[in-house]
Write a protein that holds these residues in place. Structure first.
Motif, short mmCIF file in Angstrom:
data_model
loop_
_atom_site.label_atom_id
_atom_site.label_comp_id
_atom_site.label_asym_id
_atom_site.label_seq_id
_atom_site.Cartn_x
_atom_site.Cartn_y
_atom_site.Cartn_z
N TYR A 181 0.84 -1.20 0.00
CA TYR A 181 0.00 0.00 0.00
C TYR A 181 0.87 1.25 0.00
O TYR A 181 2.01 1.22 0.45
N GLY A 213 0.42 5.85 -0.05
CA GLY A 213 -0.41 7.05 -0.08
C GLY A 213 0.48 8.27 -0.19
O GLY A 213 1.53 8.33 0.44
N ALA A 252 -3.56 10.70 -3.12
CA ALA A 252 -3.96 9.43 -3.73
C ALA A 252 -3.51 8.28 -2.84
O ALA A 252 -2.49 8.36 -2.16
N ALA A 253 -4.30 7.22 -2.87
CA ALA A 253 -3.96 5.98 -2.19
C ALA A 253 -3.91 4.89 -3.26
O ALA A 253 -4.75 4.87 -4.17
N ALA A 254 -2.94 4.00 -3.14
CA ALA A 254 -2.79 2.93 -4.13
C ALA A 254 -2.46 1.62 -3.43
O ALA A 254 -1.81 1.60 -2.38
N VAL A 255 -2.92 0.53 -4.03
CA VAL A 255 -2.74 -0.80 -3.45
C VAL A 255 -2.43 -1.80 -4.56
O VAL A 255 -3.03 -1.74 -5.64
N THR A 261 -5.13 -4.53 -8.36
CA THR A 261 -4.66 -3.18 -8.06
C THR A 261 -5.87 -2.28 -7.84
O THR A 261 -6.91 -2.45 -8.48
N GLN A 304 -6.81 2.00 -6.69
CA GLN A 304 -6.33 3.33 -6.38
C GLN A 304 -7.53 4.23 -6.15
O GLN A 304 -8.61 3.96 -6.64
N GLN A 305 -7.28 5.27 -5.37
CA GLN A 305 -8.34 6.21 -5.07
C GLN A 305 -7.75 7.60 -4.94
O GLN A 305 -6.75 7.79 -4.24
N GLY A 332 -4.97 3.92 1.91
CA GLY A 332 -4.49 2.85 1.04
C GLY A 332 -4.51 1.51 1.76
O GLY A 332 -4.95 0.50 1.20
#
Length: 122
Positions: free
Chosen positions: A19, A21, A31-34, A45, A47-48, A62
């Protein structure tokens, strides 16, 4: 023969949640990503985009996104890896949490983690 840490972890059959962020606090967004890496080699995957957030808040978000997705996929044991040392320390009880929003996110992370049989946070 050298063995990478990726293959040794995948050999255990334990999914890995990566994760991250990030935030541009002066612009008011983040943004958050995983990446969720499954032992089968498949990955998911997510993302937000976030508004009005700090880098630590984005990292927590994230982590939450990834934990929720892992649970939805039926994963009950997971290894979690992230780039934010403060989140790691707070989740492991090694650092105080001074901001109300981070206290809320921390409680939410711990609540979700308790649903799993095993969570290893690195």
């Amino acid at each position: 023969m050298a063995t990478s840490s990726h293959s040794s972890i995948a050999g255990k059959g334990i999914p890995i949640l990566f994760y991250a962020g990030e935030s541009t606090e002066q612009k008011g967004w983040g943004a958050a990503a995983v990446i969720l890496l499954l032992p089968t080699g498949k990955r998911a995957t997510m993302q937000q985009l976030l508004s009005s957030t700090s880098g630590t808040e984005a990292a927590y978000r994230g982590l939450l996104i990834g934990l929720h997705k892992a649970w939805q996929l039926g994963i009950r044991q997971i290894e979690v890896k992230g780039h934010n040392e403060l989140v790691f320390n707070q989740v492991n009880g090694l650092a105080e949490i001074n901001e109300p929003i981070l206290r809320h996110l921390h409680r939410e992370v711990l609540t979700v983690m308790k649903q799993f049989d095993r969570v290893m946070v690195e």
